[in-house]
Design a protein around this motif. Structure first.
Motif, PDB file in Angstrom:
ATOM      1  N   SER A  21       5.542   2.696   0.096  1.00 27.94           N
ATOM      2  CA  SER A  21       4.297   3.265  -0.936  1.00 27.94           C
ATOM      3  C   SER A  21       3.918   1.809  -1.455  1.00 27.94           C
ATOM      4  CB  SER A  21       5.007   4.163  -1.949  1.00 27.94           C
ATOM      5  OG  SER A  21       5.364   5.361  -1.304  1.00 27.94           O
ATOM      6  N   ARG A  22       4.780   0.708  -1.600  1.00 28.57           N
ATOM      7  CA  ARG A  22       4.353  -0.524  -2.293  1.00 28.57           C
ATOM      8  C   ARG A  22       3.063  -1.124  -1.118  1.00 28.57           C
ATOM      9  NH1 ARG A  22       9.766  -3.214  -3.869  1.00 28.57           N
ATOM     10  NH2 ARG A  22       8.602  -5.162  -3.896  1.00 28.57           N
ATOM     11  N   ALA A  67      -0.903  -1.682  -1.436  1.00 28.92           N
ATOM     12  CA  ALA A  67      -1.497  -3.061  -1.330  1.00 28.92           C
ATOM     13  C   ALA A  67      -2.585  -3.286  -0.275  1.00 28.92           C
ATOM     14  CB  ALA A  67      -0.478  -4.193  -1.104  1.00 28.92           C
ATOM     15  N   MET A  68      -2.530  -1.991   0.731  1.00 31.04           N
ATOM     16  CA  MET A  68      -3.721  -1.777   1.545  1.00 31.04           C
ATOM     17  C   MET A  68      -4.484  -0.806   1.068  1.00 31.04           C
ATOM     18  SD  MET A  68      -2.726  -3.732   4.249  1.00 31.04           S
ATOM     19  CE  MET A  68      -3.415  -3.135   5.785  1.00 31.04           C
ATOM     20  N   ASP A  69      -4.434  -0.501  -0.392  1.00 35.41           N
ATOM     21  CA  ASP A  69      -5.708   0.305  -0.822  1.00 35.41           C
ATOM     22  C   ASP A  69      -5.720   1.739  -0.406  1.00 35.41           C
ATOM     23  OD1 ASP A  69      -7.279   0.617  -2.961  1.00 35.41           O
ATOM     24  OD2 ASP A  69      -9.205   0.149  -1.382  1.00 35.41           O
ATOM     25  N   VAL A  70      -4.486   2.174  -0.154  1.00 40.36           N
ATOM     26  CA  VAL A  70      -4.359   3.611   0.473  1.00 40.36           C
ATOM     27  C   VAL A  70      -3.382   4.243  -0.521  1.00 40.36           C
ATOM     28  CG1 VAL A  70      -3.584   5.075   2.375  1.00 40.36           C
ATOM     29  CG2 VAL A  70      -4.367   2.762   2.763  1.00 40.36           C
ATOM     30  N   ASP A  71      -3.724   5.390  -0.886  1.00 43.07           N
ATOM     31  CA  ASP A  71      -2.913   6.348  -1.893  1.00 43.07           C
ATOM     32  C   ASP A  71      -1.666   6.440  -1.103  1.00 43.07           C
ATOM     33  OD1 ASP A  71      -1.928   8.271  -3.429  1.00 43.07           O
ATOM     34  OD2 ASP A  71      -3.473   9.167  -3.771  1.00 43.07           O
ATOM     35  N   PRO A  72      -0.573   6.324  -1.903  1.00 40.80           N
ATOM     36  CA  PRO A  72       0.800   6.269  -1.049  1.00 40.80           C
ATOM     37  C   PRO A  72       1.124   7.853  -0.911  1.00 40.80           C
ATOM     38  CG  PRO A  72       1.076   4.539  -2.940  1.00 40.80           C
ATOM     39  CD  PRO A  72      -0.381   5.291  -3.041  1.00 40.80           C
ATOM     40  N   VAL A 130       6.589  -7.427   2.151  1.00 39.87           N
ATOM     41  CA  VAL A 130       7.213  -7.103   0.830  1.00 39.87           C
ATOM     42  C   VAL A 130       8.610  -7.704   0.835  1.00 39.87           C
ATOM     43  CG1 VAL A 130       8.130  -5.074  -0.544  1.00 39.87           C
ATOM     44  CG2 VAL A 130       6.227  -4.709   1.056  1.00 39.87           C
ATOM     45  N   ASP A 131       8.564  -8.496  -0.141  1.00 36.99           N
ATOM     46  CA  ASP A 131       9.911  -9.328  -0.367  1.00 36.99           C
ATOM     47  C   ASP A 131      10.534  -8.731  -1.647  1.00 36.99           C
ATOM     48  OD1 ASP A 131       9.103 -11.294   1.374  1.00 36.99           O
ATOM     49  OD2 ASP A 131       8.309 -12.647  -0.100  1.00 36.99           O
ATOM     50  N   VAL A 132      12.121  -8.512  -1.083  1.00 38.09           N
ATOM     51  CA  VAL A 132      12.892  -7.776  -2.209  1.00 38.09           C
ATOM     52  C   VAL A 132      14.143  -8.742  -2.453  1.00 38.09           C
ATOM     53  CG1 VAL A 132      14.643  -6.012  -2.673  1.00 38.09           C
ATOM     54  CG2 VAL A 132      12.387  -5.615  -1.286  1.00 38.09           C
TER      55      VAL A 132
END
Length: 294
Positions: A204-205, A209-214, A263-265
């Motif tokens: 979802s994150r 970031a890709m401008d898509v509704d998760p 995505v960095d965690v």
């Protein structure tokens, strides 16, 4: 006010086992004796310590007592070890730890194997999302945890492990079918993805970031780290994988990157702030391994 160790130990056994009957079998006493001990503890504290649900669970006051019981058991183990009692074939000490699924499925078990070869211990692992493992420390369920939380839990200390980097990947056949023009907003809204479970927000994150509704894309749920990776590698959907689980396939193009920012965690090790040779040995081994591989 004092909390007798026997009563605290009994409460911890009830919480661990999930019922008074199961705790009675573990403690080699009758269920009536367990019930009487819990009642005596509640009367002594003037507070309810146990919710009699199925399974039972500790109240906030009960969680504090469970944490005390585990800490006392750890200190007792350390004292007996110092006295040489562990050389006499005693019972192995159980160490409960919390870890996120991807760490468990990649780097976490090797240092535990080294520890078990040197210390008279067994490990009880609680798997949860890295955003939630700190809660198991707060409740007293575990002695240490791999967590995304950098701020120390009350009564704990924290060490930085490193960063687990995730990239969105899929098989070439999947891309040809679902993303023929690349990872566009329109195609990502229709393309099925793989989530670990309903608390997994990595995909979802990346979508946000890709401008898509998760909430729009269809989802598979595969709640095991290696099986999650296998589902992506079989073309069930796209998903974010760490390098541990994707580097070989990316190298020979069995997987391809979808683009977008990784995505960095950040991951940290938190443990009770006790002077314990055993807990310190566990921390040293896990932190060294985490820093080596992350």
């Amino acid at each position: 006010m004092r909390i007798p160790f026997e009563l605290a130990e009994t409460l911890a056994a009830v919480v661990d086992e999930g019922s008074l009957d199961a705790a009675a079998r573990r403690l080699h006493v009758t269920p009536s004796a367990v019930s009487q001990r819990i009642k005596a503890l509640e009367e002594q504290l003037g507070r309810v310590v146990l919710v009699r649900s199925k399974p039972v669970r500790a109240t906030e006051a009960g969680a504090a007592v469970v944490r005390l019981a585990r800490q006392l058991a750890l200190l007792e183990h350390d004292a007996l070890t110092e006295l040489g009692a562990d050389d006499e074939g005693g019972t192995l000490f159980s160490v409960p730890l919390a870890v996120n699924a991807d760490s468990l499925g990649t780097w976490f078990l090797e240092p535990l194997a080294r520890l078990a070869a040197r210390h008279p211990v067994v490990f009880e692992l609680h798997r949860d999302d890295q955003d939630f493992t700190a809660g198991l420390l707060e409740s007293g369920s575990v002695m240490g945890a791999v967590t995304s939380r950098a701020t120390p839990v009350a009564g704990c200390r924290v060490s930085t492990l490193g960063v687990m980097r995730y990239e969105a990947v899929a098989t070439p056949d999947y891309v040809a079918r679902w993303l023929p023009d690349g990872a566009t907003r329109e195609s990502l809204a229709l393309a099925p993805l793989v989530d670990f479970d309903r608390r997994d927000d990595l995909q979802s994150r990346w979508l946000a970031a890709m401008d898509v509704d998760p909430v729009v894309p269809p989802r598979h749920y595969v709640p095991a780290s290696n099986d999650f990776a296998t589902a992506i590698k079989l073309g069930l959907g796209w998903g974010l994988l760490p390098g541990f689980q994707s580097s070989d396939e990316l190298g020979d193009r069995r997987l391809v990157r979808l683009g977008g920012a990784p995505v960095d965690v950040p991951l940290h090790w938190q443990q009770w702030n006790l002077r314990s040779p055993l807990l310190d040995a566990i921390a040293d081994e896990l932190v060294a391994e985490g820093r080596r591989v992350l």
